[in-house]
Design a protein around this motif. Structure first.
Motif, short mmCIF file in Angstrom:
data_model
loop_
_atom_site.label_atom_id
_atom_site.label_comp_id
_atom_site.label_asym_id
_atom_site.label_seq_id
_atom_site.Cartn_x
_atom_site.Cartn_y
_atom_site.Cartn_z
N LEU A 17 -2.75 28.10 23.69
CA LEU A 17 -1.31 28.35 23.65
C LEU A 17 -0.54 27.19 24.24
O LEU A 17 0.50 26.77 23.70
N GLN A 18 -1.04 26.63 25.34
CA GLN A 18 -0.37 25.47 25.93
C GLN A 18 -0.41 24.27 25.00
O GLN A 18 0.57 23.51 24.90
N ALA A 19 -1.52 24.08 24.29
CA ALA A 19 -1.62 22.95 23.36
C ALA A 19 -0.60 23.08 22.24
O ALA A 19 0.08 22.10 21.88
N VAL A 20 -0.46 24.28 21.68
CA VAL A 20 0.53 24.48 20.62
C VAL A 20 1.94 24.30 21.16
O VAL A 20 2.80 23.68 20.52
N ASN A 21 2.18 24.81 22.36
CA ASN A 21 3.51 24.69 22.96
C ASN A 21 3.85 23.24 23.24
O ASN A 21 5.00 22.81 23.08
N ARG A 22 2.85 22.44 23.68
CA ARG A 22 3.08 21.02 23.92
C ARG A 22 3.31 20.26 22.62
O ARG A 22 4.19 19.42 22.51
N GLY A 23 2.47 20.55 21.63
CA GLY A 23 2.51 19.77 20.39
C GLY A 23 3.64 20.12 19.47
O GLY A 23 4.08 19.29 18.68
N GLY A 24 4.13 21.37 19.55
CA GLY A 24 5.25 21.77 18.71
C GLY A 24 4.82 22.18 17.31
O GLY A 24 5.29 23.19 16.78
N SER A 25 3.94 21.42 16.67
CA SER A 25 3.44 21.73 15.34
C SER A 25 2.10 21.03 15.18
O SER A 25 2.04 19.81 15.10
N LEU A 26 1.00 21.82 15.14
CA LEU A 26 -0.34 21.24 15.13
C LEU A 26 -1.20 21.90 14.05
O LEU A 26 -1.03 23.08 13.75
N SER A 27 -2.12 21.10 13.49
CA SER A 27 -3.13 21.67 12.61
C SER A 27 -4.20 22.34 13.46
O SER A 27 -4.25 22.15 14.68
N MET A 28 -5.07 23.09 12.82
CA MET A 28 -6.13 23.76 13.58
C MET A 28 -7.03 22.76 14.29
O MET A 28 -7.44 22.96 15.44
N MET A 29 -7.38 21.67 13.60
CA MET A 29 -8.22 20.65 14.22
C MET A 29 -7.53 20.03 15.42
O MET A 29 -8.15 19.79 16.46
N GLU A 30 -6.22 19.76 15.31
CA GLU A 30 -5.47 19.18 16.42
C GLU A 30 -5.40 20.15 17.60
O GLU A 30 -5.45 19.73 18.76
N ILE A 31 -5.30 21.44 17.29
CA ILE A 31 -5.28 22.45 18.36
C ILE A 31 -6.59 22.43 19.11
O ILE A 31 -6.63 22.45 20.35
N ALA A 32 -7.71 22.41 18.39
CA ALA A 32 -9.02 22.41 19.02
C ALA A 32 -9.20 21.17 19.90
O ALA A 32 -9.69 21.27 21.03
N ARG A 33 -8.79 20.03 19.40
CA ARG A 33 -8.93 18.79 20.17
C ARG A 33 -8.02 18.78 21.40
O ARG A 33 -8.44 18.41 22.49
N ALA A 34 -6.76 19.18 21.22
CA ALA A 34 -5.80 19.13 22.32
C ALA A 34 -6.14 20.12 23.43
O ALA A 34 -5.84 19.87 24.60
N SER A 35 -6.77 21.22 23.08
CA SER A 35 -7.10 22.24 24.08
C SER A 35 -8.53 22.11 24.61
O SER A 35 -8.91 22.83 25.53
N ASN A 36 -9.32 21.20 24.01
CA ASN A 36 -10.73 21.04 24.38
C ASN A 36 -11.51 22.35 24.21
O ASN A 36 -12.37 22.69 25.02
N VAL A 37 -11.17 23.06 23.16
CA VAL A 37 -11.84 24.33 22.83
C VAL A 37 -12.60 24.14 21.52
O VAL A 37 -12.06 23.54 20.58
N PRO A 38 -13.84 24.61 21.41
CA PRO A 38 -14.59 24.48 20.16
C PRO A 38 -13.80 25.02 18.97
O PRO A 38 -13.10 26.05 19.09
N TYR A 39 -13.94 24.36 17.84
CA TYR A 39 -13.14 24.71 16.66
C TYR A 39 -13.25 26.18 16.28
O TYR A 39 -12.22 26.85 16.07
N PRO A 40 -14.45 26.75 16.17
CA PRO A 40 -14.53 28.18 15.79
C PRO A 40 -13.82 29.09 16.78
O PRO A 40 -13.16 30.06 16.39
#
Length: 265
Positions: A17-40
């Protein structure tokens, strides 16, 4: 569950949630990378956040953005109006002098959260940063300088909590803290630096210098000067900007107590 051990799934949900809030508009891959959470795992968390209405998918692109509902997470938060009031004229004046943007941030949990910034007052920035933007405490200059100036007990508690959340702990930084007395060095020199900042809207393109601000002898936050990594070497930036940045930090510290007292009345 052992007392004090965090719920990993909840921690990862917050990170997404913080990654999406920081990025404003992110793809799923960008969300996984920005949050350091595994893609699945990030995919499952995003579906949950969509269901709860905290984020939404853009109509024509497979990108995700926060909704107005995220503001409900701040209900009851008292803010830092006194700190912003004391700091605002000083960081505005500093930006006019050096042209680079200045941010004021305070500590919340495992993050440093921007309370005010001057990014909108200069063209020497890639993005605006509004109050509420958060950066993991060990990944930013403001977080390092804040940790360095906390009391020993407070600092030990935060570091112990961070070690239970390995996704938020850069191994190199933690090793420097434990083996090379990094925080003691920062406290002695009065500032911290961070090159090629990762947790920004333009990862790797900016570097920063931060100094602490104090309230009644206790660290209350930090101000950070950000500059283009490709434009100035760190040692040159420190030599050029640190004196005026420290002067500004001292001026805010001097003004902070009466502003906070007035805000409380």
């Amino acid at each position: 569950m052992e007392k004090g051990v965090p719920i990993r799934s909840l921690a990862r949900g917050i990170a997404v949630l913080q990654a999406v809030n920081r990025g404003g508009s992110l793809s799923m891959m960008e969300i996984a990378r920005a949050s350091n959470v595994p893609y699945p795992t990030a995919c499952r968390i995003v579906q949950t956040l969509l269901f709860e209405g905290l984020i939404e998918q853009e109509p024509v692109r497979k990108r995700y953005r926060p909704t107005g509902l995220v503001q409900t997470l701040a209900h009851g938060f008292q803010g830092h109006a006194g700190i912003v009031q004391a700091a605002r004229p000083h960081i505005v004046e500093l930006t006019r002098r050096v042209m680079w943007p200045i941010s004021l941030s305070t500590h919340v949990g495992s993050n440093m959260v921007i309370r005010d910034s001057t990014h909108s007052l200069t063209t020497l920035t890639f993005s605006d940063y509004y109050p509420g933007y958060s950066i993991p405490i060990l990944h930013c200059a403001s977080g390092l300088v804040y940790l360095a100036n906390m009391t020993e007990d407070e600092r030990a508690g935060i570091l112990a909590s961070l070690q239970r959340l390995p996704d938020l702990v850069p191994v190199h930084t933690m090793r420097m803290i434990e083996e090379d007395a990094l925080l003691e060095k920062i406290r002695g020199q009065g500032y911290a630096t961070r090159g090629n900042n990762h947790f920004t809207r333009n990862p790797g393109k900016t570097s920063s210098i931060a100094v602490p601000i104090f309230e009644h002898g206790r660290v209350a936050g930090a101000i950070t000067l950000a500059f283009f990594s490709s434009a100035i070497r760190m040692d040159d930036a420190v030599r050029q900007f640190l004196p005026v940045l420290q002067q500004t930090g001292l001026a805010i510290t001097t003004d902070l107590a009466p502003h906070i007292a007035a805000a409380a009345e």
